[in-house]
Motif scaffolding. Structure first.
Motif, mmCIF file in Angstrom:
data_model
loop_
_atom_site.group_PDB
_atom_site.id
_atom_site.type_symbol
_atom_site.label_atom_id
_atom_site.label_comp_id
_atom_site.label_asym_id
_atom_site.label_seq_id
_atom_site.Cartn_x
_atom_site.Cartn_y
_atom_site.Cartn_z
ATOM 1 N N ASN A 40 5.115 8.840 -4.503
ATOM 2 C CA ASN A 40 3.740 8.791 -4.782
ATOM 3 C C ASN A 40 3.743 8.921 -6.264
ATOM 4 O O ASN A 40 2.835 8.065 -6.719
ATOM 5 N N GLN B 276 5.185 4.842 2.536
ATOM 6 C CA GLN B 276 5.565 6.142 2.973
ATOM 7 C C GLN B 276 6.440 6.018 4.246
ATOM 8 O O GLN B 276 7.272 6.623 4.457
ATOM 9 N N GLN C 48 0.627 1.901 -10.685
ATOM 10 C CA GLN C 48 -0.956 1.450 -10.750
ATOM 11 C C GLN C 48 -1.088 1.828 -12.368
ATOM 12 O O GLN C 48 -1.754 0.857 -12.846
ATOM 13 N N PRO D 216 0.530 -2.662 -6.514
ATOM 14 C CA PRO D 216 -0.237 -1.862 -5.562
ATOM 15 C C PRO D 216 -1.426 -2.334 -5.165
ATOM 16 O O PRO D 216 -2.034 -2.947 -5.475
ATOM 17 N N TYR E 25 4.683 5.168 -7.137
ATOM 18 C CA TYR E 25 3.458 4.513 -6.845
ATOM 19 C C TYR E 25 2.415 4.590 -7.792
ATOM 20 O O TYR E 25 1.768 3.518 -8.311
ATOM 21 N N SER F 118 0.827 -1.313 -0.008
ATOM 22 C CA SER F 118 -0.054 0.113 0.229
ATOM 23 C C SER F 118 0.818 1.045 -0.011
ATOM 24 O O SER F 118 2.114 1.108 0.393
ATOM 25 N N ARG F 119 0.391 2.498 -0.469
ATOM 26 C CA ARG F 119 1.142 3.485 -0.399
ATOM 27 C C ARG F 119 1.753 4.123 0.909
ATOM 28 O O ARG F 119 2.532 4.402 1.201
ATOM 29 N N SER F 120 0.423 3.937 1.866
ATOM 30 C CA SER F 120 0.983 4.337 3.273
ATOM 31 C C SER F 120 2.090 3.516 3.975
ATOM 32 O O SER F 120 3.068 3.839 4.423
#
Length: 435
Positions: free
Chosen positions: A155, A31, A162, A242, A158, A26-28
């Motif tokens: 971001n 990060q 996607q 993703p 990512y 996941s993006r979180s």
């Protein structure tokens, strides 16, 4: 037979060992990991630590300098021999005999010495320390801005991942559609209802989509490798997938945005100007008097590791640098010139950043408009394909028309997804410039 089976199992095992591991992220989660693992952030942190260590050296401006030494000598130098005897506390009347003074015997002297130097007033060092403190603050601000920049890069990376997966999905759906149509066309050809050229056109379209899918899969690997690079992880035999799909991000933009003065990079540039002020003051302070105290305690003996006589010395020194060949004056002029240059660079950077923010704002608006237009075009081509397919099934359309309608629908869907991707990228960059 067993030999062939063994060879087959060996090949399958080798292929499985080389298979790529799909890692869903996941993006979180990314990060959070980039903050602790990215090499660029570690370099920025090391620069802060180095500047902080340099700042610690400024403690010498108020802390004493203490040294201890033990010295042994052997001499028949008249002055040194008499002085050594005097320090050892064993001078006698016969030592004043001129012949003894002029031609002394060899003498040993062992001295233990403790020296202390205590700075009292050194104004130039005070300003140098303040300049060092400003440097640390500037590097910390740059470190924070580096974090913001890497979050932007993460971001973007990512979303590239996607987009790559979305492209593969769209192309695979298009391939399934083409294969379904090809099945119908093959049946028509077997029944003599169409020509061989129609079948060949469909085969060409399948090959074309297969090539596009292969290219899209390469983009998946490229985007995945870049994320592994940002995270400072090994990408061998692993591919990121993703956890969230590419989606349009709603955002309310502030009309005519203004550059924020509290942006970390702008603060760093402004703060760096203070360092030049302190450096100028430090050079000017070199003309002020310096006050330092000093002292020593000494123990002497003619034999090693024995301590017979002792003495001490204390004092205060006030010193002025009356003329240093205009070195300090030249330093002042140089720092003033550097300050002027930095002020102009800061002004240029602020104007350039403001220009970039306005440009980014317009890019988001243009990208958003493109999303709406490509969505409408995609919906129109999808409806056109549906009509062509119905007419083809009724024998009212040529296979070339059906193939062209399908190709246009697939193309417009990819253009719409690309427009969403470009809009999201433009929005992320705008947020970065506006934070």
């Amino acid at each position: 037979m067993k030999k062939y089976l063994f060879t087959g199992f060996a090949i399958i095992s080798f292929l499985l060992s080389k298979a790529q591991e799909i890692v869903t992220v996941s993006r979180s989660n990314l990060q959070q990991k980039i903050t602790n693992q990215n090499l660029q952030l570690k370099i920025a942190e090391a620069e802060v630590n180095s500047a902080s260590a340099d700042l610690l050296m400024s403690r010498a401006m108020y802390l004493p300098n203490v040294t201890a030494s033990y010295t042994g000598i052997s001499t028949n130098n008249p002055l040194m021999a008499f002085g050594s005897k005097l320090n050892q506390g064993r001078v006698e009347m016969e030592d004043f005999n001129p012949s003894q003074l002029n031609n002394p015997k060899n003498i040993f002297n062992f001295a233990t010495k403790l020296e202390v130097q205590q700075p009292i007033f050194n104004k130039d060092a005070v300003y140098q320390k303040k300049a060092g403190e400003v440097k640390v603050e500037v590097l910390k601000l740059k470190q924070e801005r580096t974090k913001d920049y890497l979050q932007l890069e993460l971001n973007k990376g990512y979303m590239q991942l996607q987009m790559a997966y979305k492209t593969v999905e769209v192309l695979q759906n298009a391939r399934n559609t083409v294969l379904a149509n090809k099945k119908v066309i093959d049946n028509y050809f077997k029944n003599g209802m169409i020509q061989k050229s129609d079948v060949l056109d469909m085969d060409v379209r399948v090959s074309e989509i297969d090539n596009q899918i292969q290219y899209a899969k390469s983009n998946v690997r490229n985007a995945s490798d870049y994320l592994f690079f940002l995270l400072n992880e090994n990408a061998e035999n692993k591919v990121f997938q993703p956890g969230e799909k590419l989606e349009y991000q709603e955002s309310i933009l502030t009309q005519y945005p203004q550059l924020k003065a509290d942006r970390k990079d702008l603060q760093a540039y402004e703060k760096s100007l203070q360092a030049y002020d302190y450096l100028i003051k430090s050079s000017q302070a070199k003309f002020l008097p310096k006050v330092n105290a000093f002292g020593s305690f000494e123990i002497y003996d003619k034999r090693p590791y024995e301590f017979h006589a002792n003495g001490y010395l204390v004092g205060v020194q006030v010193a002025w640098n009356l003329f240093d060949g205009l070195k300090s004056k030249s330093e002042i002029e140089k720092y003033r010139a550097d300050l002027k240059k930095s002020q102009q660079e800061v002004e240029q950077y602020q104007k350039q950043s403001s220009l970039e923010l306005s440009k980014s704002y317009r890019q988001v608006l243009d990208a958003n408009n493109k999303v709406n237009l490509t969505k409408l075009a995609w919906e129109q081509t999808a409806e056109a394909y549906r009509l062509h397919k119905n007419r083809y099934e009724q024998g009212l359309e040529k296979s070339a028309d059906l193939l062209n309608a399908e190709s246009q629908m697939s193309k417009k869907e990819l253009e719409h997804q690309q427009a969403i991707f470009e809009y999201n990228i433009a929005l992320e960059y705008y947020k970065f410039l506006n934070s």
